[in-house]
Design a protein around this motif. Sequence first.
Motif, mmCIF file in Angstrom:
data_model
loop_
_atom_site.group_PDB
_atom_site.id
_atom_site.type_symbol
_atom_site.label_atom_id
_atom_site.label_comp_id
_atom_site.label_asym_id
_atom_site.label_seq_id
_atom_site.Cartn_x
_atom_site.Cartn_y
_atom_site.Cartn_z
ATOM 1 N N ASP A 142 0.811 -1.219 0.000
ATOM 2 C CA ASP A 142 0.000 0.000 0.000
ATOM 3 C C ASP A 142 0.845 1.270 0.000
ATOM 4 O O ASP A 142 0.316 2.377 0.089
ATOM 5 N N GLY A 143 2.179 1.114 -0.122
ATOM 6 C CA GLY A 143 3.078 2.258 -0.161
ATOM 7 C C GLY A 143 3.610 2.687 1.184
ATOM 8 O O GLY A 143 4.483 3.567 1.263
ATOM 9 N N SER A 144 3.136 2.096 2.257
ATOM 10 C CA SER A 144 3.608 2.446 3.595
ATOM 11 C C SER A 144 4.887 1.683 3.926
ATOM 12 O O SER A 144 5.262 0.730 3.234
ATOM 13 N N SER A 145 5.542 2.079 4.984
ATOM 14 C CA SER A 145 6.744 1.390 5.450
ATOM 15 C C SER A 145 6.826 1.489 6.965
ATOM 16 O O SER A 145 6.252 2.389 7.574
ATOM 17 N N GLU A 146 7.530 0.555 7.570
ATOM 18 C CA GLU A 146 7.722 0.532 9.022
ATOM 19 C C GLU A 146 9.167 0.151 9.311
ATOM 20 O O GLU A 146 9.754 -0.675 8.615
ATOM 21 N N HIS A 147 9.731 0.754 10.349
ATOM 22 C CA HIS A 147 11.117 0.480 10.739
ATOM 23 C C HIS A 147 11.137 -0.431 11.958
ATOM 24 O O HIS A 147 10.274 -0.337 12.838
ATOM 25 N N ALA A 148 12.114 -1.323 12.026
ATOM 26 C CA ALA A 148 12.282 -2.209 13.183
ATOM 27 C C ALA A 148 13.737 -2.608 13.307
ATOM 28 O O ALA A 148 14.538 -2.438 12.381
ATOM 29 N N ASP A 149 14.080 -3.145 14.471
ATOM 30 C CA ASP A 149 15.431 -3.689 14.680
ATOM 31 C C ASP A 149 15.576 -5.049 14.015
ATOM 32 O O ASP A 149 16.669 -5.443 13.618
ATOM 33 N N LEU A 150 14.451 -5.793 13.900
ATOM 34 C CA LEU A 150 14.491 -7.157 13.366
ATOM 35 C C LEU A 150 13.208 -7.425 12.596
ATOM 36 O O LEU A 150 12.113 -7.051 13.039
ATOM 37 N N LEU A 151 13.338 -8.085 11.447
ATOM 38 C CA LEU A 151 12.186 -8.534 10.672
ATOM 39 C C LEU A 151 12.210 -10.053 10.621
ATOM 40 O O LEU A 151 13.210 -10.648 10.195
ATOM 41 N N VAL A 152 11.132 -10.684 11.056
ATOM 42 C CA VAL A 152 11.008 -12.140 11.087
ATOM 43 C C VAL A 152 10.081 -12.567 9.949
ATOM 44 O O VAL A 152 8.895 -12.220 9.946
ATOM 45 N N GLY A 153 10.607 -13.317 8.996
ATOM 46 C CA GLY A 153 9.805 -13.819 7.882
ATOM 47 C C GLY A 153 9.152 -15.130 8.252
ATOM 48 O O GLY A 153 9.796 -16.182 8.236
ATOM 49 N N ALA A 154 7.869 -15.054 8.598
ATOM 50 C CA ALA A 154 7.087 -16.244 8.928
ATOM 51 C C ALA A 154 5.972 -16.402 7.903
ATOM 52 O O ALA A 154 4.857 -16.796 8.237
ATOM 53 N N ASP A 155 6.294 -16.063 6.650
ATOM 54 C CA ASP A 155 5.277 -15.951 5.607
ATOM 55 C C ASP A 155 5.182 -17.174 4.702
ATOM 56 O O ASP A 155 4.782 -17.080 3.547
ATOM 57 N N GLY A 156 5.534 -18.336 5.218
ATOM 58 C CA GLY A 156 5.167 -19.594 4.613
ATOM 59 C C GLY A 156 5.934 -20.015 3.376
ATOM 60 O O GLY A 156 6.974 -19.451 3.024
ATOM 61 N N LEU A 157 5.387 -21.027 2.716
ATOM 62 C CA LEU A 157 6.050 -21.667 1.580
ATOM 63 C C LEU A 157 6.380 -20.677 0.470
ATOM 64 O O LEU A 157 7.446 -20.744 -0.138
ATOM 65 N N TRP A 158 5.474 -19.739 0.185
ATOM 66 C CA TRP A 158 5.669 -18.780 -0.903
ATOM 67 C C TRP A 158 6.212 -17.457 -0.354
ATOM 68 O O TRP A 158 5.808 -16.384 -0.774
#
Length: 394
Positions: A142-158
């Motif tokens: 949607d064009g938004s963004s968020e900042h973090a210290d860590l990004l955890v990819g738990a978004d499955g097979l695809w």
Amino acid sequence: MDVIVIGGGVAGAASAIALRRIGAQVTVYEAHADPAGQVGSFLSLASNGLRGLDALGCLEAVRQAGFAVPDQRMWAGSGKLLGEVPRGRRSNDPTLSTTLMRGHLVEALREHAQRAGARIVTGRRLVGATPVGHGVRAEFADGSSEHADLLVGADGLWSTTRSILDPDTPRPVYAGLYSVSGIAEGVPAAPGTFNMVFARNGAFLHVPAPDGTVWWSAQVADRRQPDLTGVDNDQWLHRLADLYRFERQPHAIIQATTRLHRPTLMHTLATVPTWHNDHIVLVGDAAHPVGAGQGASMAIEDAVTLAQTLAKAPTTGAALADYDRLRRARVGKMAKTAAGNRDAKTTGPIKRRLNDLIMPIVFRHFFDRATAWLYTHDLGTLPTPTQDTRLPRP
């Protein structure tokens, strides 16, 4: 520490719970409007997955959403009993496997994550991630963004996160099997027993539920990837009844079916070489879709181990390297086991007859010892929510 978790399924919700336990501020972003709901069929949690839930503090909530299944029976297509073993545990382990609908597991974990203080945002799809200073900026469709210290990819097979980490990462490929699941009524079945039939056209799984229904899943062997669209429920049941016409119990269950779940293709994924960088990490199927009934349990183990390493290591990068080291060998061994199970479901008639002779010996004399590495794994514990937990420096 601010953490973004991508994906609100089992791996994402479990990761949110674990990371809240060590004091992280967690926001879960889920692409779908509702990450829970009754999506998919049933699954089972083995003793190792249940110990992971115990470490997360939500074991009883999940148990109440399902039912215990103490035993498992393997059958030849002819109806011959090949073996009976404890379901998802060693013979001396009182921790009974729990079977439940996938949606109910997600609901229980998500509710626990929210009670623990995690924020869940739906309808936001990850499209990119950029290193920024000592952290990462997640970019959404949607064009938004968020900042973090860590990004955890738990978004499955695809997983989108997997492709962000490594644009050349392996892609899922069709495994030569597709799955159709449903619920039948009025079919006699032994309570407390998970059944697997090695049929001519693929495996057939069925387990009686406490309400008298039978939950089932047909894992159909088909070398050519089928088109699963445009076929209604009556057509599916007619097709399955024909495919399993040689196996008495599966055929009876299919004919007594009153509810059918959406068919799905089954996929494999080659070893993923890159699980993390200094501020992004993969968990669950995004890193290793293992199959063999261990997908949810391994995702839960991942979540606990990730939080443990973050609570101990001096930096985020060091913690993620520790997580990778601790998890790779175990899930790699699980993937090999799953490949063997998959081969047994797609074998031809000659090898199937050989398996009918060999399997009773294996189950009787070697099964308990051969699965000890899987079911006796000690995850350890997580800090209690009231403990002052030190988090790593970025």
